[in-house]
Design a protein around this motif. Structure first.
Motif, PDB file in Angstrom:
ATOM      1  N   ARG A 303       0.661  -1.284   0.154  1.00  0.00           N
ATOM      2  CA  ARG A 303      -0.164   0.086   0.141  1.00  0.00           C
ATOM      3  C   ARG A 303       0.568   1.643  -0.389  1.00  0.00           C
ATOM      4  NH1 ARG A 303      -2.199  -3.914   3.895  1.00  0.00           N
ATOM      5  NH2 ARG A 303      -4.925  -3.755   2.916  1.00  0.00           N
ATOM      6  N   TRP A 304       0.685   2.437  -1.141  1.00  0.00           N
ATOM      7  CA  TRP A 304       0.985   3.738  -1.143  1.00  0.00           C
ATOM      8  C   TRP A 304      -0.044   4.574  -0.941  1.00  0.00           C
ATOM      9  CZ3 TRP A 304       0.675   6.926  -4.533  1.00  0.00           C
ATOM     10  CH2 TRP A 304       1.549   8.053  -4.454  1.00  0.00           C
ATOM     11  N   LYS A 305       0.327   5.627   0.443  1.00  0.00           N
ATOM     12  CA  LYS A 305      -1.026   6.814   0.295  1.00  0.00           C
ATOM     13  C   LYS A 305      -0.207   7.505   1.120  1.00  0.00           C
ATOM     14  CE  LYS A 305      -5.258   5.716   2.133  1.00  0.00           C
ATOM     15  NZ  LYS A 305      -6.818   6.088   1.619  1.00  0.00           N
ATOM     16  N   ILE A 311      -6.080  11.542   0.708  1.00  0.00           N
ATOM     17  CA  ILE A 311      -7.563  11.249   0.059  1.00  0.00           C
ATOM     18  C   ILE A 311      -7.580  11.473  -0.918  1.00  0.00           C
ATOM     19  CG2 ILE A 311      -8.597  12.803   2.813  1.00  0.00           C
ATOM     20  CD1 ILE A 311      -9.072  15.349   1.127  1.00  0.00           C
ATOM     21  N   TYR A 312      -6.687  11.848  -1.464  1.00  0.00           N
ATOM     22  CA  TYR A 312      -6.773  11.919  -2.360  1.00  0.00           C
ATOM     23  C   TYR A 312      -5.857  11.252  -3.907  1.00  0.00           C
ATOM     24  CZ  TYR A 312      -8.071  16.788  -2.394  1.00  0.00           C
ATOM     25  OH  TYR A 312      -8.799  18.238  -1.714  1.00  0.00           O
ATOM     26  N   HIS A 313      -4.811  10.651  -3.651  1.00  0.00           N
ATOM     27  CA  HIS A 313      -3.913   9.685  -4.056  1.00  0.00           C
ATOM     28  C   HIS A 313      -3.574   8.286  -3.400  1.00  0.00           C
ATOM     29  CE1 HIS A 313      -3.399  12.070  -7.690  1.00  0.00           C
ATOM     30  NE2 HIS A 313      -3.012  13.212  -7.088  1.00  0.00           N
ATOM     31  N   SER A 314      -4.153   6.880  -3.639  1.00  0.00           N
ATOM     32  CA  SER A 314      -2.973   5.990  -2.975  1.00  0.00           C
ATOM     33  C   SER A 314      -2.968   4.996  -4.210  1.00  0.00           C
ATOM     34  CB  SER A 314      -3.880   5.332  -2.525  1.00  0.00           C
ATOM     35  OG  SER A 314      -5.501   5.437  -2.691  1.00  0.00           O
ATOM     36  N   PHE A 315      -2.205   3.877  -3.232  1.00  0.00           N
ATOM     37  CA  PHE A 315      -2.343   2.591  -4.734  1.00  0.00           C
ATOM     38  C   PHE A 315      -2.236   1.747  -3.376  1.00  0.00           C
ATOM     39  CE2 PHE A 315       0.344  -0.439  -6.218  1.00  0.00           C
ATOM     40  CZ  PHE A 315      -0.093  -1.329  -7.331  1.00  0.00           C
ATOM     41  N   VAL A 316      -2.685   0.192  -4.080  1.00  0.00           N
ATOM     42  CA  VAL A 316      -3.143  -1.003  -3.680  1.00  0.00           C
ATOM     43  C   VAL A 316      -2.275  -2.092  -4.271  1.00  0.00           C
ATOM     44  CG1 VAL A 316      -4.203  -2.570  -1.952  1.00  0.00           C
ATOM     45  CG2 VAL A 316      -4.602   0.327  -1.599  1.00  0.00           C
ATOM     46  N   LEU A 347      -6.473   7.943  -8.991  1.00  0.00           N
ATOM     47  CA  LEU A 347      -6.064   9.660  -9.991  1.00  0.00           C
ATOM     48  C   LEU A 347      -7.098  10.740  -8.782  1.00  0.00           C
ATOM     49  CD1 LEU A 347      -8.124   7.418 -12.846  1.00  0.00           C
ATOM     50  CD2 LEU A 347      -5.525   8.011 -12.239  1.00  0.00           C
ATOM     51  N   GLY A 348      -7.922  10.865  -8.390  1.00  0.00           N
ATOM     52  CA  GLY A 348      -8.542  11.928  -7.150  1.00  0.00           C
ATOM     53  C   GLY A 348      -9.476  11.844  -5.887  1.00  0.00           C
TER      54      GLY A 348
END
Lengths: 441, 347
Positions: A303-305, A311-316, A347-348
């Motif tokens: 996980r990346w946040k 609240i705008y970008h993250s990756f799992v 993405l947003g």
């Protein structure tokens, strides 16, 4: 003599754990007084407010029409006025409302509507379906435990998806759960439908881990955080179930319990990035023959946040590998294997883009969910039959109007082992009513 | 601890436990009793006896310093003011992240597992992430209603408690009132006193230390408040726009008038139509400043500011929002200087 030493040690232990609950409920007199004072102040403020409102009502012309419910933007002004009126009687504490309902459990209902278009090949799903309505009831039971119920309503029936008591105050940092629950096998098996990052579950779960319901059975779960070096979070879970999991385990006798063991390791790589690795093992009685079936699983989640822009970008990124060992009639075993790899990027604030690759073996005659149209030759087969392999891929786009609703589209292509090709588009609406407690990480 | 899941129980961890105990004579006696049973004792009883020793060790260790975990850095700063070096403090949410949306990461469980006291903002600010952490912490002391659970909102003056019917059509509204109450120094004072009282009750031996530090904090805060009041006095009655409803207590205290918000509803991202409304409001009422928290996107506020000739001020709602804000005083110093400069700039 030895027994004489053992008994005092055991009695000492019982005496030790006995006082713990008593200590937990020792009344906190200072806090109680503070709370009572706060409530007293609040009652006085409300009384003053009522008197003010009564005065205003009396002064208002008799023909004045009733005031509409204030718009949200007006709430502040209204409250500010109230606060201003009570300048000498400030409102301390905010928990004065709805005291009569305070012991009601948190209630929530989550709707999951799915529309499907395209060719499903040999696994039929309806074009339009109120796939699931989940009713959640959650509350603290007493100082020692909390209770959670999740009832799953389909279009034609009701099922208890989960219903368990969790003991939060056990000594030795243990946690015990009793009831019906999703087993701690891998990561996807533990997830409710509405928190999945996809419309459907991966092929490996559908083929090898009992489909959408997964390993979801009545039993006991004991877990503990295990001390580990280097800021690693390590948790061990051991579970024993009745032994009924459709297509995977079946308990013909009381002694046919199934068990699940899970070890989870988690570490923060940085403030924004973390990784979780898990290993799972499940065993139970075969539904086909008098023998044992086994499942082995490995799962990984990255996980990346970034906290400033959480609240705008993250990756799992997620992946699970499952190996099964299924007993067949005549003493032979089949060992199907499957996995998925998935990634979701935010993405947003409202948009998420995702993708998933699936590959899983299964027995040609193995029941699946949705049900596979098996060949006529399977009528003579006891067991899962010869292994075949399904492969699929999906692209997903999710939109969140708010944190209480989401719309998701999934474009899915699957090549089933029988040689059939499915091309589908799934559209999902998920909407949440009421107070649904947060799910564990 | 992993040995609890294995069939045999190694004695090596017992040595570690023994070294942590405060009374070595009692410990040795207990241990020798257990060890003497050697191969005769059933495995279960050995595990239970070891569990007793581990619990004892944990209790003895906890008696030295209070381990305090707070939901936010603001509460950690206040706890630090009154607890000094007699406590260990750690916060879960960082000052530069949105406290509504914190991931309940398992690494937080390691801190919560050892906590003697958990201080929360309350009013459902942490509802999306704290309850599962509490449940999974296996720490009975910090469960809701237990002695080590402190809801700081009980000490604070709460604003924006909604009246009438509340629905989610109002956005992510807090039905018990606005949880950003720490941004009023008066509330800071009351919360610090409440924390000191709680710590004194939990650790009576240090009660006078905590109360003395609380009184000292009170005095320093009173002195600092005079400076802050003087700096903000020229701007009383000035109208502003804020992104989120984070500032009702701050604005009430310093006499600022929040006319509208960038969010059309709490938790709902800006929409074009609402943005246009905000632009019109700012032009009509000659509003020049937009307050934005550090975790919100600046694109919409900047475009509104450029359309109205206004200015965007990125002020910090929490300690730790930027590196130079390390305590409760610096939070107000930073924000008030920023606001005063911004008002002076736009006139």
């Amino acid at each position: 003599m030895k027994r004489l030493i053992v008994l005092p040690a055991l009695a000492g232990f019982l005496l030790w754990i006995g006082p713990l609950p008593a200590r937990a409920q020792t009344p906190d007199s200072a806090e109680l007084l503070n709370r009572m004072k706060a409530m007293e102040d609040r009652i006085q403020a409300l009384e003053a407010e009522i008197q003010t409102l009564k005065g205003q009502q009396a002064a208002a012309p008799a023909a004045q029409p009733p005031q509409p419910t204030p718009a949200p933007a007006a709430v502040t002004a209204q409250v500010s006025t109230a606060a201003g009126a009570g300048e000498n009687l400030p409102v301390y504490g905010g928990a004065g409302a709805a005291a009569a309902k305070v012991f009601n459990p948190d209630m929530s209902a989550i709707g999951d509507f799915i529309g499907s278009a395209g060719n499903p090949a040999n696994r039929y799903t309806p074009a339009l379906e109120m796939h699931e309505s989940e009713l959640g009831l959650q509350a603290i039971i007493d100082p020692y435990a909390r209770g959670d119920f999740f009832l799953s309503f389909g279009e034609h029936g009701v099922d208890l998806e989960e219903g368990y008591i969790t003991f939060t105050s056990l000594p030795g940092a243990f946690q015990l759960r009793a009831g019906k629950m999703r087993a701690a096998f891998g990561s996807v098996n533990t997830l409710h439908n509405h928190v999945l990052p996809w419309v459907d579950r991966p092929l490996v779960n559908q083929n090898l881990v009992a489909g959408e319901d997964g390993i979801d059975d009545a039993g006991l779960s004991l877990s503990r955080i295990i001390p580990a070096p280097g800021q690693i979070f390590l948790e061990g879970t051991a579970q024993a179930f009745r032994g009924d999991t459709e297509g995977v385990f079946r308990a013909a006798r009381r002694s046919d319990l199934s068990t699940v063991e899970h070890l989870r390791a988690y570490r923060d790589i940085s403030e924004s990035t973390n990784i979780a690795l898990g290993g799972s093992f499940a065993r139970g009685h075969s539904p086909f023959v008098d023998a044992e079936n086994q499942l082995y699983g490995v799962d990984a989640t990255l996980r990346w946040k970034p906290l400033r822009r959480a609240i705008y970008h993250s990756f799992v990124g997620r992946s699970e590998f499952v190996w099964a060992r299924m007993a067949n009639l005549g003493g032979s075993t089949s060992t199907p294997f499957g996995y998925y790899v998935s990634g979701d990027y935010q993405l947003g604030r409202r948009w998420f883009l995702g993708g998933r690759f699936d590959r899983s073996q299964r027995g040609l005659c193995q029941p699946t969910a949705p049900l596979t149209q098996t060949s006529a030759a399977c009528a003579a087969v006891t067991g899962i039959g010869p292994l075949i392999q399904d492969t699929g891929g999906s692209v997903l786009l999710t939109y969140w109007p708010s944190e209480f609703s989401q719309v998701r589209g999934q474009l899915k292509r699957t090549h089933y082992g029988e040689g059939r090709e499915a091309n589908e588009f799934l559209l999902q609406f998920i909407f949440s009513l009421g107070a649904h407690g947060a799910h564990p990480f | 601890m992993s040995s609890f899941f294995s069939s045999s129980f190694p004695w090596e961890p017992m040595e570690r436990i023994r070294s942590n105990m405060t009374n070595p004579y009692e410990t040795r006696a207990a241990l020798s009793g257990v060890l003497n049973l050697g191969g005769f004792m059933p495995k279960l009883l050995r595990a239970l006896a070891a569990l007793v020793l581990m619990i004892g060790a944990g209790t003895a260790h906890a008696a030295s310093k209070l381990n305090v975990v707070t939901a936010t850095e603001d509460l950690a700063a206040l706890a630090r003011e009154v607890g000094g070096d007699h406590i260990n403090v750690d916060s879960i949410a960082k000052g530069y992240q949105d406290p509504h949306f914190v991931e309940p990461k398992p690494s937080f469980l390691l801190r919560l597992q050892k906590a003697d006291l958990l201080i929360v903002v309350g009013l459902q600010l942490e509802i999306g992430w704290l309850p599962p952490l509490q449940t999974q912490s296996r720490n009975s002391k910090i469960q809701v209603g237990a002695n080590g659970y402190l809801d700081a909102s009980q000490f604070a003056k709460i604003l924006e408690i909604p009246t009438g019917q509340i629905t989610r059509a109002m956005g992510d509204v807090h039905p018990l009132g606005n949880p950003h109450y720490w941004l009023d120094p008066g509330n800071g004072r009351r919360i610090a006193k409440g924390i000191a009282d709680k710590m004194a009750e939990m650790q009576p031996g240090d009660a006078s230390y905590f109360q003395q530090r609380s009184a000292d904090f009170d005095n320093r805060l009173a002195a600092a408040e005079k400076g802050w009041e003087a700096k903000m006095a020229p701007f009383r009655g000035r109208k502003i726009i804020t992104y989120h409803r984070s500032w009702p207590n701050f604005c009430e205290h310093y006499g600022l008038d929040v006319v509208d918000y960038i969010e059309p509803r709490p938790g709902i991202p800006p929409t074009p139509s609402h943005t246009l409304e905000v632009i019109n409001t700012m032009k009509r009422e000659n509003i020049k400043l937009i307050f934005v928290e550090p975790y919100f996107d600046l694109r919409t506020p900047n475009s509104i500011a450029s359309a109205t000739g206004g200015d965007v001020v990125q002020i910090m709602p929490s300690v730790g929002g930027v590196k130079e804000i390390t305590n409760y005083f610096q939070l107000f110093d930073y924000d008030i200087n920023l606001i005063a400069n911004a008002f002076n700039k736009v006139k």
